[in-house]
Design a protein around this motif. Sequence first.
Motif, mmCIF file in Angstrom:
data_model
loop_
_atom_site.group_PDB
_atom_site.id
_atom_site.type_symbol
_atom_site.label_atom_id
_atom_site.label_comp_id
_atom_site.label_asym_id
_atom_site.label_seq_id
_atom_site.Cartn_x
_atom_site.Cartn_y
_atom_site.Cartn_z
ATOM 1 N N ALA A 45 0.827 -1.202 0.000
ATOM 2 C CA ALA A 45 0.000 0.000 0.000
ATOM 3 C C ALA A 45 0.866 1.259 0.000
ATOM 4 O O ALA A 45 0.601 2.213 -0.747
ATOM 5 C CB ALA A 45 -0.929 -0.009 1.216
ATOM 6 N N LEU A 46 1.911 1.276 0.817
ATOM 7 C CA LEU A 46 2.791 2.446 0.872
ATOM 8 C C LEU A 46 3.534 2.636 -0.448
ATOM 9 O O LEU A 46 3.733 3.771 -0.906
ATOM 10 C CB LEU A 46 3.782 2.300 2.024
ATOM 11 N N ASN A 47 3.941 1.541 -1.064
ATOM 12 C CA ASN A 47 4.642 1.627 -2.343
ATOM 13 C C ASN A 47 3.741 2.255 -3.409
ATOM 14 O O ASN A 47 4.184 3.121 -4.183
ATOM 15 C CB ASN A 47 5.083 0.232 -2.776
ATOM 16 N N LEU A 48 2.486 1.836 -3.449
ATOM 17 C CA LEU A 48 1.546 2.414 -4.410
ATOM 18 C C LEU A 48 1.313 3.891 -4.122
ATOM 19 O O LEU A 48 1.213 4.709 -5.042
ATOM 20 C CB LEU A 48 0.222 1.643 -4.373
ATOM 21 N N PHE A 50 3.406 6.053 -2.719
ATOM 22 C CA PHE A 50 4.572 6.858 -3.098
ATOM 23 C C PHE A 50 4.787 6.901 -4.609
ATOM 24 O O PHE A 50 5.269 7.896 -5.143
ATOM 25 C CB PHE A 50 5.822 6.322 -2.405
ATOM 26 N N ARG A 51 4.438 5.812 -5.300
ATOM 27 C CA ARG A 51 4.650 5.771 -6.744
ATOM 28 C C ARG A 51 3.606 6.576 -7.522
ATOM 29 O O ARG A 51 3.848 6.964 -8.664
ATOM 30 C CB ARG A 51 4.654 4.324 -7.233
ATOM 31 N N HIS A 52 2.444 6.779 -6.916
ATOM 32 C CA HIS A 52 1.361 7.438 -7.658
ATOM 33 C C HIS A 52 0.736 8.567 -6.820
ATOM 34 O O HIS A 52 -0.472 8.541 -6.533
ATOM 35 C CB HIS A 52 0.295 6.405 -8.041
ATOM 36 N N PRO A 53 1.537 9.552 -6.429
ATOM 37 C CA PRO A 53 1.007 10.641 -5.598
ATOM 38 C C PRO A 53 -0.050 11.478 -6.306
ATOM 39 O O PRO A 53 -0.840 12.167 -5.650
ATOM 40 C CB PRO A 53 2.265 11.481 -5.292
ATOM 41 N N LYS A 61 -6.889 5.989 0.065
ATOM 42 C CA LYS A 61 -7.218 4.605 0.391
ATOM 43 C C LYS A 61 -5.987 3.831 0.863
ATOM 44 O O LYS A 61 -6.048 3.050 1.827
ATOM 45 C CB LYS A 61 -7.831 3.899 -0.823
ATOM 46 N N MET A 62 -4.849 4.031 0.184
ATOM 47 C CA MET A 62 -3.648 3.277 0.540
ATOM 48 C C MET A 62 -3.086 3.723 1.886
ATOM 49 O O MET A 62 -2.536 2.910 2.639
ATOM 50 C CB MET A 62 -2.591 3.427 -0.548
ATOM 51 N N SER A 63 -3.216 4.991 2.214
ATOM 52 C CA SER A 63 -2.763 5.478 3.513
ATOM 53 C C SER A 63 -3.542 4.794 4.641
ATOM 54 O O SER A 63 -2.957 4.293 5.612
ATOM 55 C CB SER A 63 -2.932 6.996 3.588
ATOM 56 N N ARG A 64 -4.840 4.760 4.480
ATOM 57 C CA ARG A 64 -5.679 4.114 5.504
ATOM 58 C C ARG A 64 -5.411 2.617 5.557
ATOM 59 O O ARG A 64 -5.290 2.035 6.635
ATOM 60 C CB ARG A 64 -7.154 4.368 5.194
ATOM 61 N N GLY A 107 2.955 1.812 -17.193
ATOM 62 C CA GLY A 107 1.832 2.714 -17.368
ATOM 63 C C GLY A 107 0.613 2.378 -16.530
ATOM 64 O O GLY A 107 0.682 1.662 -15.522
ATOM 65 N N GLN A 108 -0.514 2.921 -16.970
ATOM 66 C CA GLN A 108 -1.770 2.736 -16.253
ATOM 67 C C GLN A 108 -2.220 1.279 -16.256
ATOM 68 O O GLN A 108 -2.891 0.843 -15.324
ATOM 69 C CB GLN A 108 -2.850 3.630 -16.864
ATOM 70 N N ASP A 109 -1.848 0.546 -17.310
ATOM 71 C CA ASP A 109 -2.210 -0.874 -17.347
ATOM 72 C C ASP A 109 -1.529 -1.633 -16.208
ATOM 73 O O ASP A 109 -2.125 -2.526 -15.608
ATOM 74 C CB ASP A 109 -1.809 -1.497 -18.689
ATOM 75 N N ARG A 110 -0.294 -1.279 -15.913
ATOM 76 C CA ARG A 110 0.421 -1.932 -14.812
ATOM 77 C C ARG A 110 -0.242 -1.602 -13.477
ATOM 78 O O ARG A 110 -0.446 -2.481 -12.640
ATOM 79 C CB ARG A 110 1.882 -1.502 -14.788
ATOM 80 N N LEU A 111 -0.573 -0.341 -13.270
ATOM 81 C CA LEU A 111 -1.242 0.056 -12.031
ATOM 82 C C LEU A 111 -2.588 -0.651 -11.898
ATOM 83 O O LEU A 111 -2.919 -1.159 -10.821
ATOM 84 C CB LEU A 111 -1.428 1.575 -11.995
ATOM 85 N N ARG A 112 -3.352 -0.676 -12.978
ATOM 86 C CA ARG A 112 -4.637 -1.404 -12.955
ATOM 87 C C ARG A 112 -4.435 -2.845 -12.502
ATOM 88 O O ARG A 112 -5.149 -3.345 -11.623
ATOM 89 C CB ARG A 112 -5.252 -1.383 -14.353
#
Length: 207
Positions: A45-48, A50-53, A61-64, A107-112
């Motif tokens: 969650a923290l990695n996501l 920081f990678r997508h501020p 959501k990831m912070s919580r 890209g966005q496909d990877r994040l998805r």
Amino acid sequence: MSHTQAIEAFLPCPTPESWLQRAVDRLEILLVDHANCEKKAASTALNLLFRHPEQYQLAQKMSRLAREELRHFEQVSRILQRRGIAYATLSASRYAAGLHELTARQGQDRLRDQLIVGAIIEARSCERFAALAPRLDEELADFYLSLLKSEARHFQDYLRLAEQVAEQNIDERVAVFLERERELIESPDPDFRFHSGVPSKTPRAVR
């Protein structure tokens, strides 16, 4: 529909009976790996975050989620201490790596895809908490049942975020990952872990 029913409808298969039986027999490994899983979930969650501020909803959501996963880690750690079980870093199961093999490269496909994987892992965790609870002692049963609501919310948050990132229907992409998940859950697995598959008749030594 209850949280458990929604997750059972989402996942491609239930946890095999043989895994549940092994979990009861190898409770120390189960609890240690559960603690490790909570740390990994917080780290993911923290990695996501920081990678997508730039992704405001994702960051919130990831912070919580990270805070909740770390609190769960603390709770499992206290259970380990009360039971005199030494905490250790176990080798990772094949499960998460097997799912991440299918993720897009950029890209966005990877994040998805990363968010879809997160949803599936949270859903399987929730399903196993519910399946294990009736087989465990009162302390562990109550603890696992207490986790169901938050884990189910994590599953839903990941899935909604994946849909937002994709900006289109993701059912077909989710189905690809769920088919891999079925393979990982229903096939023989030499390592016993919280997310492992069917226990092998000749398990590898714990490492």
